[in-house]
Write a protein that holds these residues in place. Sequence first.
Motif, short mmCIF file in Angstrom:
data_model
loop_
_atom_site.label_atom_id
_atom_site.label_comp_id
_atom_site.label_asym_id
_atom_site.label_seq_id
_atom_site.Cartn_x
_atom_site.Cartn_y
_atom_site.Cartn_z
N ASP A 50 36.56 32.67 33.59
CA ASP A 50 35.89 31.44 34.00
C ASP A 50 36.04 30.32 32.98
O ASP A 50 35.31 29.34 33.02
CB ASP A 50 34.40 31.72 34.24
CG ASP A 50 33.73 32.33 33.02
OD1 ASP A 50 34.45 32.72 32.07
OD2 ASP A 50 32.49 32.42 33.01
N GLN A 51 37.02 30.45 32.07
CA GLN A 51 37.23 29.45 31.03
C GLN A 51 38.58 28.77 31.23
O GLN A 51 39.53 29.36 31.77
CB GLN A 51 37.18 30.10 29.64
CG GLN A 51 35.87 30.79 29.33
CD GLN A 51 35.88 31.46 27.96
OE1 GLN A 51 36.72 31.15 27.12
NE2 GLN A 51 34.96 32.36 27.74
N ASP A 52 38.66 27.51 30.79
CA ASP A 52 39.91 26.77 30.87
C ASP A 52 40.74 27.01 29.61
O ASP A 52 40.22 27.37 28.56
CB ASP A 52 39.63 25.27 31.00
CG ASP A 52 38.96 24.94 32.34
OD1 ASP A 52 39.18 25.69 33.30
OD2 ASP A 52 38.22 23.93 32.39
N GLY A 53 42.04 26.78 29.74
CA GLY A 53 42.92 26.87 28.59
C GLY A 53 43.31 28.29 28.24
O GLY A 53 43.11 29.24 29.00
N VAL B 288 43.11 31.79 26.55
CA VAL B 288 42.03 32.69 26.17
C VAL B 288 42.64 34.00 25.65
O VAL B 288 43.50 34.59 26.30
CB VAL B 288 41.10 33.00 27.36
CG1 VAL B 288 40.02 33.99 26.95
CG2 VAL B 288 40.48 31.71 27.89
N GLY C 56 37.22 35.83 29.86
CA GLY C 56 37.65 34.43 29.88
C GLY C 56 38.13 33.94 31.21
O GLY C 56 38.73 32.86 31.30
N ARG D 123 33.86 42.87 30.72
CA ARG D 123 33.24 41.78 31.48
C ARG D 123 33.01 42.25 32.92
O ARG D 123 33.84 42.96 33.49
CB ARG D 123 34.14 40.57 31.45
CG ARG D 123 33.72 39.43 32.39
CD ARG D 123 32.50 38.70 31.86
NE ARG D 123 32.09 37.65 32.78
CZ ARG D 123 32.59 36.42 32.81
NH1 ARG D 123 33.55 36.08 31.97
NH2 ARG D 123 32.13 35.52 33.66
#
Length: 237
Positions: free
Chosen positions: A139-142, A144, A137, A165
């Motif tokens: 590279d994800q917003d919020g 995780v 996660g 990952r």
Amino acid sequence: MQRLLVFSMVAAVALAMGMGVGLTAADEDWPTDQDDLERGDVLEAIEQDREDVPEDARTAINNWATSNPDELTDDERDTVRDWLRTEPAEIDAPEEFEVEFSGGVWITDYSLEDGEATITFETSRYQRVTVSDALAGVDQDGAVQVPSETHELERGETTISTDVREMRGSSTVGVTVSDTTVRLSTEMQAPEQQDENPFRHFGGESGLFSGIIMTVGLAVVGTAHVLRSEDSGVIEA
């Protein structure tokens, strides 16, 4: 005569008490079927010396604890596991290791390649370890949720593998043993070098200058043609 009678009664009571005191946990009627066990029976048993509980009763306790893991807290479950095992022999630290945890746990080798983490542990007793994917996660917003796996290690050497990952050829995992977390990672490759030449869209510097020269040359030729035409026109007039 009365004194003799009193002495006999006292002796009889003392003998009975001595026999009672002589009873051990082995003399108790321990259940030998896991279906006859309850949580209280298991907790009572582990308060006794292991060898004082018959082997078939220990087997029933082991089967009950395995079939009813939610009936015990984590600490109680660990205590039952330790109690069921024979006392582990002392294990010296390995000659070579990557990481040392307290309580006789070592990471002797690890690799993070092609999206897989492989970790080898050496332990002196039963241990529970948790491995988490630190790059999940990234590279994800919020918020995780970080995926993790819990593994139970037996005494000696144990190797575990888990998917992780990978980013720019690198992976990072966290290994937790008894509230101590260590991060294992590999070096992240540098991003690909981009062409920073501001003239790259014009074929580079040489392409740009060639274009300028061609443009200037055409302009000169065009101007000369116009002047010649105008000059010719004046003469004819």
